[in-house]
Enzyme design. Structure first.
Site, PDB file in Angstrom:
ATOM      1  CE  LYS A   6       4.601   5.380   0.692  1.00 59.27           C
ATOM      2  NZ  LYS A   6       5.836   4.598   0.482  1.00 59.27           N
TER       3      LYS A   6
ATOM      4  N   PRO B 156       0.793  -1.220   0.000  1.00 56.59           N
ATOM      5  CG  PRO B 156      -0.326  -1.252   2.031  1.00 56.59           C
ATOM      6  CD  PRO B 156       0.630  -2.021   1.200  1.00 56.59           C
ATOM      7  CD  GLU B 157       3.667   2.751  -4.065  1.00 57.91           C
ATOM      8  OE1 GLU B 157       3.792   3.878  -4.552  1.00 57.91           O
ATOM      9  OE2 GLU B 157       4.089   1.719  -4.619  1.00 57.91           O
TER      10      GLU B 157
ATOM     11  NE  ARG C  99      12.723  -0.553  -2.690  1.00 61.30           N
ATOM     12  CZ  ARG C  99      11.861   0.349  -2.201  1.00 61.30           C
ATOM     13  NH1 ARG C  99      12.291   1.458  -1.653  1.00 61.30           N
ATOM     14  NH2 ARG C  99      10.567   0.133  -2.257  1.00 61.30           N
TER      15      ARG C  99
END
Length: 277
Positions: A60, A2-3, A264
């Site tokens: 967030k 979740p962003e 990333r």
DNA sequence: ACTAATGTTAGTCT
DNA sequence: TAGACTAACATTAG
């Protein structure tokens, strides 16, 4: 994962289920999720008897506003909330349960147990960690061009890393950063301090636009995200670069590539987002 | 059956 | 002090 758009979607769905409900019991099966107060028994005793007034969001973070307390919750990778009748069987990754006086139950589920909860006396959460050092998100007034420009020009870290930094801009995670940089035509490795005025303007504009569009689509479901009513997001159909490695770029004849930046996965179009441009 | 990759943040190390 | 790296975890793809 979740962003901001996923958290906002969760907020909107969850409020319909829990507004006004009163907590009669709290079960804690994985205490390490609770970071404040240190004593989890105290966490439980403070919550019993409290009613949910509303839910807000900062970056967030979800913030549950109760009568006398605020519960600050971060879902990290895989955190989820759902509401069930209390007698319904719970799955093995359900770690915290808030039982209501009406027999329903708010459950926090987190496969990887990375999520966090902080309970503070009402109003105090704004002044202490983890919210105190959080930057404004692109929907807030303080997030204006001069603020953003100043932050971006004072570091030579790669722009992608800077946009992931929640003390610079709140709400973006790996997916939306890659999408924002693609739309702004900026290479993810470009040094933040080398950005032109125009590039900064574009990044600001597209960060907001991307998040807003994702909210209207109910977020992005990549592996496991679903809102609190079990609905999947739809924004994954509108991704230009994230997860699109080896696919043709939508704007040119080149191919989207995936590299590793500070560990990333990082996706971009080598023609639209030229290094050193 | 093993290894790498997945993504967020706080904390540690240089 | 900036900035790079790692731990906190479980699951899955290869």
């Amino acid at each position: 994962m979740p962003e901001l758009p996923e958290v906002e979607t969760i907020r909107k769905t969850l409020i319909q289920f829990i507004e006004g409900k009163t907590i009669s019991d709290v079960q804690i099966h994985w205490p390490r999720i609770i970071k404040h107060p240190e004593d989890t028994e105290r966490f439980k005793l403070q919550l019993i008897g409290q009613s949910f007034q509303h839910i807000s969001r900062k970056g967030k973070f979800l913030i549950f506003h109760l009568d006398d307390y605020d519960l600050v919750s971060h879902l990290r990778m895989e955190g989820k909330y759902s509401v069930h009748p209390k007698e319904e069987e719970k799955d093995k990754h359900t770690h915290i349960l808030f039982t209501f006086t009406d027999g329903l139950e708010l459950r926090y589920n987190d496969v990887r147990k990375f999520g966090t909860m902080h309970l503070f006396e009402r109003g105090r959460y704004l002044k202490v960690k983890p919210i105190s050092q959080l930057a404004p998100d692109p929907f807030e007034q303080e997030f204006n061009l001069s603020y953003f420009t100043e932050k971006l020009l004072k570091t030579r870290r790669a722009i992608k890393n800077v946009l992931l930094d929640q003390t610079v801009i709140a709400g973006l995670g790996n997916i939306y950063v890659d999408e924002t940089l693609f739309k702004a035509k900026v290479h993810p490795l470009k040094a933040s301090c080398d950005l032109s005025k125009e590039e900064i303007k574009n990044i600001k504009k597209y960060a907001k636009e991307t998040l807003a569009e994702a909210i209207t689509q109910g977020g992005t479901t990549i592996r496991s995200y679903v809102a609190s009513d079990g609905e999947m997001g739809m924004f994954q159909q509108k991704l230009y670069v994230y997860g699109q490695e080896d696919m043709p770029c939508v704007h040119c004849e080149d191919t989207v590539v995936k590299i590793r930046l500070s560990n990333r996965g990082t996706h971009y179009c080598p023609s639209c987002q030229r290094e050193g441009a």
